[in-house]
Design a protein around this motif. Sequence first.
Motif, short mmCIF file in Angstrom:
data_model
loop_
_atom_site.label_atom_id
_atom_site.label_comp_id
_atom_site.label_asym_id
_atom_site.label_seq_id
_atom_site.Cartn_x
_atom_site.Cartn_y
_atom_site.Cartn_z
N CYS A 1 0.91 -1.13 0.08
CA CYS A 1 -0.03 0.04 -0.07
C CYS A 1 0.77 1.22 0.05
O CYS A 1 1.79 1.30 1.10
CB CYS A 1 -0.98 0.00 1.31
SG CYS A 1 -1.93 1.41 1.40
N ASN B 1 -0.50 3.28 3.43
CA ASN B 1 -0.36 2.22 4.68
C ASN B 1 -0.05 2.85 5.96
O ASN B 1 0.74 2.37 7.09
CB ASN B 1 1.27 1.81 4.42
CG ASN B 1 1.32 0.24 4.81
OD1 ASN B 1 0.53 -0.35 5.18
ND2 ASN B 1 2.63 0.02 4.87
N CYS C 1 -3.21 3.97 7.69
CA CYS C 1 -4.72 3.76 8.46
C CYS C 1 -4.33 2.89 9.75
O CYS C 1 -3.62 1.88 9.68
CB CYS C 1 -5.44 2.95 7.46
SG CYS C 1 -5.83 3.97 6.17
N PHE D 1 -6.20 1.33 11.82
CA PHE D 1 -6.91 -0.02 11.94
C PHE D 1 -6.49 -0.92 11.03
O PHE D 1 -6.75 -2.18 11.20
CB PHE D 1 -8.28 0.26 11.59
CG PHE D 1 -8.79 0.52 10.24
CD1 PHE D 1 -8.93 -0.46 9.28
CD2 PHE D 1 -8.70 2.06 9.90
CE1 PHE D 1 -9.11 0.05 7.86
CE2 PHE D 1 -9.04 2.39 8.31
CZ PHE D 1 -9.11 1.39 7.63
N TYR E 1 -0.77 -4.52 5.64
CA TYR E 1 0.49 -4.18 4.69
C TYR E 1 1.61 -3.64 5.48
O TYR E 1 2.45 -3.08 5.31
CB TYR E 1 0.32 -3.65 3.50
CG TYR E 1 -0.54 -3.86 2.53
CD1 TYR E 1 -0.23 -5.15 1.71
CD2 TYR E 1 -2.00 -3.52 2.41
CE1 TYR E 1 -1.31 -5.59 0.67
CE2 TYR E 1 -2.83 -3.90 1.38
CZ TYR E 1 -2.49 -4.88 0.71
OH TYR E 1 -3.35 -5.53 -0.35
N LYS E 2 1.32 -3.60 6.94
CA LYS E 2 2.09 -3.03 7.86
C LYS E 2 3.44 -3.71 7.88
O LYS E 2 3.46 -4.98 7.70
CB LYS E 2 1.66 -2.99 9.27
CG LYS E 2 0.27 -2.00 9.40
CD LYS E 2 0.74 -0.43 8.98
CE LYS E 2 -0.55 0.31 9.69
NZ LYS E 2 -1.67 0.16 8.44
N ALA F 1 -2.93 -2.79 -3.08
CA ALA F 1 -4.05 -1.85 -2.27
C ALA F 1 -4.57 -0.41 -3.45
O ALA F 1 -5.33 -0.02 -3.03
CB ALA F 1 -3.59 -1.39 -1.28
N GLU G 1 -14.57 3.82 4.41
CA GLU G 1 -14.59 4.11 5.83
C GLU G 1 -15.73 4.76 6.49
O GLU G 1 -16.49 3.99 7.35
CB GLU G 1 -13.24 4.07 6.60
CG GLU G 1 -11.98 3.60 5.58
CD GLU G 1 -12.21 1.91 5.12
OE1 GLU G 1 -13.00 1.46 5.63
OE2 GLU G 1 -10.94 1.87 4.58
N LYS H 1 -6.87 8.25 7.65
CA LYS H 1 -7.09 7.50 6.55
C LYS H 1 -6.47 8.28 5.26
O LYS H 1 -6.34 7.85 4.23
CB LYS H 1 -8.61 7.50 6.37
CG LYS H 1 -9.25 7.01 5.18
CD LYS H 1 -8.93 5.36 4.95
CE LYS H 1 -9.40 4.78 3.63
NZ LYS H 1 -8.80 3.35 3.54
S1 SF4 Z 1 -7.09 0.75 4.66
FE1 SF4 Z 1 -6.31 0.52 2.59
S2 SF4 Z 1 -5.31 2.71 2.27
FE2 SF4 Z 1 -5.45 2.22 4.53
S3 SF4 Z 1 -3.31 1.18 5.19
FE3 SF4 Z 1 -4.87 -0.39 4.65
S4 SF4 Z 1 -4.58 -0.80 2.38
FE4 SF4 Z 1 -3.67 1.19 2.85
#
Ligand code: SF4
Length: 349
Positions: free
Chosen positions: A24, A27, A29, A31, A35-36, A72, A132, A144
């Motif tokens: 992403c 990367n 967000c 919650f 992809y952290k 993403a 969201e 976000k």
């Molecule tokens: S919710 Fe979507 S935009 Fe946000 S960190 Fe996860 S993959 Fe990336």
Amino acid sequence: MYEQGVIRPPSEAQSLLLRVTRNCPWNQCLFCPAYKGVKFSRRSVEEVKRDIDSMYEEFGDYPVRTAFLQDADSLLIKTEDLLEILAYLKKKFPRIERITSYARAPTLRRKGVDDLKRLKEAGLTRIHVGLESGSEKVLKMIKKGITERDIVEGGLNVKGAGIELSEYIMPGIGGKGLSEEHATETARLLNQIEPDFIRVRTFAMHPKSPMVKMVEEGTFIPMTDEEIVAEIRLLVSHLKEMHSYFSSGDFGLNLLMQVDGYLDEKKEFMLKELDEYLSLTDEEKKAYSLLRRSSYGVYPLSIVKDESLMKKIRPEIERLERQGKDGFNRYIAHLMTYQLPQPQTDNWN
Ligand code: SF4
């Protein structure tokens, strides 16, 4: 051999998964564990074409009808490159009828309707976007990285190009403090966009998320199942009777998966179902949560009117309630974490 990313929408379970970008680009967000700890990168057109060749060797004899472009935010790559990839994919798999991708709202806003139309002509048929929340306060709190303008203009660009639009919303993500604003603002933006799908993704807090600290500091107050259902009721009551499919049935963390259908056909049914849940006794609501959260079953609300079943569940509710303040709700929140994706490394950041 070909690369594959870690997630895809449930509706793409049978699709070819073609990795166009890795991970992403945002990367942040709070919650999202998906992809952290791993970095975003673009793949070259040649690399992606080689993957298509490998997929052709493996699946060329099958009647492949759907494909999903990972990861993403793959619309971030140059339109010309994406057109070349789509053309090659369709050449190798001529029976493909549906090609879909995730994309972030700011990317769709910048892409513009003309480029999206060209992608539609090349075979891109559906885009999945994480909205969201429509509340600017919530979007800011969860980092976000999108604005109301991104959401509305990005969404309308997709619709204007004739591409199907799937918007993902997250009940509970505003916490108790922003719940009402979260519901009404989300409905307000969705009413402007009229997406083809509104996909409900009830919030559950990953144990490694920085939101755990926000809870400890008192800046985020998690919501119970009952409070989230009341929030969804408020949201649905504010949504127009438009031809958008309100989808709860494709995600196991949604308590009431049966609240599902086109808003212009089933809004009244959905409100009735939500009201029926809200009119249960406190004990019946807890029993329903326990049943849903400790199994993958989808049950009618009437199940908690079965006294023989309640006799079995009651002692467990009482046991959890004896476990200190909010013991029952903490246990439910814990059960919900089992359905979350795991970060790819131990490093959340
Ligand atoms: S919710 Fe979507 S935009 Fe946000 S960190 Fe996860 S993959 Fe990336």
